[in-house]
Design a protein around this motif. Structure first.
Motif, PDB file in Angstrom:
ATOM      1  N   GLN C  29      50.586 -17.886 -32.793  1.00  0.00           N
ATOM      2  CA  GLN C  29      49.299 -18.209 -33.414  1.00  0.00           C
ATOM      3  C   GLN C  29      49.436 -19.340 -34.440  1.00  0.00           C
ATOM      4  O   GLN C  29      48.646 -20.287 -34.444  1.00  0.00           O
ATOM      5  CB  GLN C  29      48.719 -16.960 -34.094  1.00  0.00           C
ATOM      6  N   GLN C  39      41.008 -24.577 -30.590  1.00  0.00           N
ATOM      7  CA  GLN C  39      40.316 -23.676 -29.664  1.00  0.00           C
ATOM      8  C   GLN C  39      41.236 -22.523 -29.244  1.00  0.00           C
ATOM      9  O   GLN C  39      40.836 -21.353 -29.312  1.00  0.00           O
ATOM     10  CB  GLN C  39      39.836 -24.458 -28.438  1.00  0.00           C
ATOM     11  N   ARG C  40      42.453 -22.851 -28.832  1.00  0.00           N
ATOM     12  CA  ARG C  40      43.396 -21.806 -28.415  1.00  0.00           C
ATOM     13  C   ARG C  40      43.762 -20.921 -29.604  1.00  0.00           C
ATOM     14  O   ARG C  40      43.960 -19.708 -29.450  1.00  0.00           O
ATOM     15  CB  ARG C  40      44.655 -22.419 -27.797  1.00  0.00           C
ATOM     16  N   TRP C  41      43.837 -21.525 -30.780  1.00  0.00           N
ATOM     17  CA  TRP C  41      44.108 -20.743 -31.988  1.00  0.00           C
ATOM     18  C   TRP C  41      42.976 -19.750 -32.235  1.00  0.00           C
ATOM     19  O   TRP C  41      43.228 -18.560 -32.485  1.00  0.00           O
ATOM     20  CB  TRP C  41      44.291 -21.687 -33.184  1.00  0.00           C
ATOM     21  N   GLU C  43      41.079 -18.397 -30.213  1.00  0.00           N
ATOM     22  CA  GLU C  43      41.064 -17.331 -29.200  1.00  0.00           C
ATOM     23  C   GLU C  43      42.069 -16.220 -29.499  1.00  0.00           C
ATOM     24  O   GLU C  43      42.101 -15.216 -28.797  1.00  0.00           O
ATOM     25  CB  GLU C  43      41.297 -17.934 -27.810  1.00  0.00           C
ATOM     26  N   THR C  44      42.882 -16.386 -30.526  1.00  0.00           N
ATOM     27  CA  THR C  44      43.775 -15.295 -30.948  1.00  0.00           C
ATOM     28  C   THR C  44      43.051 -14.364 -31.940  1.00  0.00           C
ATOM     29  O   THR C  44      43.656 -13.405 -32.422  1.00  0.00           O
ATOM     30  CB  THR C  44      45.077 -15.827 -31.582  1.00  0.00           C
ATOM     31  N   THR C  46      39.364 -12.024 -32.553  1.00  0.00           N
ATOM     32  CA  THR C  46      38.291 -11.418 -31.768  1.00  0.00           C
ATOM     33  C   THR C  46      37.046 -12.312 -31.840  1.00  0.00           C
ATOM     34  O   THR C  46      36.920 -13.157 -32.725  1.00  0.00           O
ATOM     35  CB  THR C  46      37.930 -10.010 -32.292  1.00  0.00           C
ATOM     36  N   GLU C  47      36.141 -12.096 -30.907  1.00  0.00           N
ATOM     37  CA  GLU C  47      34.892 -12.890 -30.839  1.00  0.00           C
ATOM     38  C   GLU C  47      34.161 -12.917 -32.181  1.00  0.00           C
ATOM     39  O   GLU C  47      33.614 -13.945 -32.582  1.00  0.00           O
ATOM     40  CB  GLU C  47      33.945 -12.281 -29.786  1.00  0.00           C
ATOM     41  N   ARG C  63      34.402 -17.225 -33.662  1.00  0.00           N
ATOM     42  CA  ARG C  63      35.295 -18.315 -33.264  1.00  0.00           C
ATOM     43  C   ARG C  63      34.761 -19.724 -33.516  1.00  0.00           C
ATOM     44  O   ARG C  63      35.549 -20.603 -33.909  1.00  0.00           O
ATOM     45  CB  ARG C  63      35.664 -18.146 -31.784  1.00  0.00           C
ATOM     46  N   GLN C 138      44.730  -9.175 -31.048  1.00  0.00           N
ATOM     47  CA  GLN C 138      43.855 -10.201 -31.630  1.00  0.00           C
ATOM     48  C   GLN C 138      43.575  -9.817 -33.074  1.00  0.00           C
ATOM     49  O   GLN C 138      43.573  -8.637 -33.419  1.00  0.00           O
ATOM     50  CB  GLN C 138      42.528 -10.311 -30.859  1.00  0.00           C
TER      51      GLN C 138
END
Lengths: 150, 150, 150
Positions: C29, C39-41, C43-44, C46-47, C63, C138
């Motif tokens: 992370q 963006q990928r960060w 996604e670690t 929760t919504e 996010r 997450q």
């Protein structure tokens, strides 16, 4: 833990075992370096390992070159009355199907003047490929970049 | 993973379990110290532990001495408007046949002035002997050296 | 290891597996963050994660806000010719009966000027609640405090 049941749980356990082995490997390897144990340190690399770090003018290949480079650094530090510690961590570990292990980590080098202060010397990213030789991990390739260099 | 099959794999798994336990032990112990929880911190040492660090004029033996030393430091920091964090890692862990655990690690002490800057304060090497008391790890002996001292 | 026999040994092994998973999660992370992979960060998390850090005027939720905040920081660093590395460790991990994981850790932020020096930038304590989403960890809530702030 129901989600991780069965094969998922076995894979997680195997990863945990590998992760600890990787951490122990790096802790021991870096401590050898900081102790000036150049020969034993070099033996944590494969016979024909490549070692690409910003402090060397070009990549070194093989253990004799590794020993020479680190012995030189150890002698310079002793003469300057300084100590370096390589604190490595932040291991992002992934194992390939053939057992080769890719590790991307951060290494902070601290410098202390004996009778003076301690400070951050370098902030580095270390990208290694580890292989197994007679069951034990060894570094096959190491590529280090420094945050203060372009 | 065929090389690690059988007994080798079991030993590797047991080492992984121990390694995580050691890491959790140190993280919790150092956080207690930095929180000023002197009593709970002292209880992570054996009743008659020896504690040999450069900041103390002579080694301390036993929990009351540990509590006194760290309470004093905590009070001095509060008065000076500073915070210390002990970041320990780089654990080189080996278990003896009798279950005693030798751990050599690096500890970086960071100092922050509240309303000011943060910086490296000390770079230390920590050599511990851990034993099990009712199943849980405790420090039996600790010897700390500082890189800035001869 | 007789003390840890039976159920104790199973629990210790399960904790070891979790501890490695947590370490791998954070290493990956933070590396994503430092690589500018906003963006990928994000996604670690929760919504609907909450993210409460001193650098932001108020806590972020979700996010899109995470991506915006870190993209802004990445752009500012690039413009200033600097690099940041978040070195996290010292994980104090405990799992609740429902599988939620509480993690209290230390994060040191190092700053390097490209063509200049590297130094400690921030010393932080990070308190997270991790949950499992489709088996993977997450961050549901993150609260960061800085040692240099009151």
């Amino acid at each position: 833990m129901t989600i991780q049941a069965g094969i998922g749980q076995q894979a997680a356990a195997a990863f945990g075992t590998l992760y600890a082995e990787v951490q122990q490997f790096y802790a021991h390897q870096m401590q050898l370096l900081d102790l000036g144990e150049s020969q034993r340190w070099a033996e944590t690399f494969t016979e024909d390992a490549t070692f690409d770090v910003p402090t060397l003018p070009e990549p070194v290949r093989g253990r004799p070159g590794l020993v020479a480079a680190t012995s030189r650094t150890a002698a310079q530090l002793a003469e300057a009355g300084q100590r370096h510690r390589h604190f490595i961590g932040m291991f992002d570990v992934s194992e390939r199907p053939d057992g080769t292990v890719d590790v991307r980590s951060y290494a902070i080098v601290y410098a202390s003047v004996i009778g003076g202060d301690s400070q951050v010397h370098r902030v580095c990213v270390c990208e290694d490929v580890l292989v197994r030789v007679e069951g034990a991990l060894q570094v096959a390739t190491r590529r280090v970049t420094r945050d203060d260099l372009a």
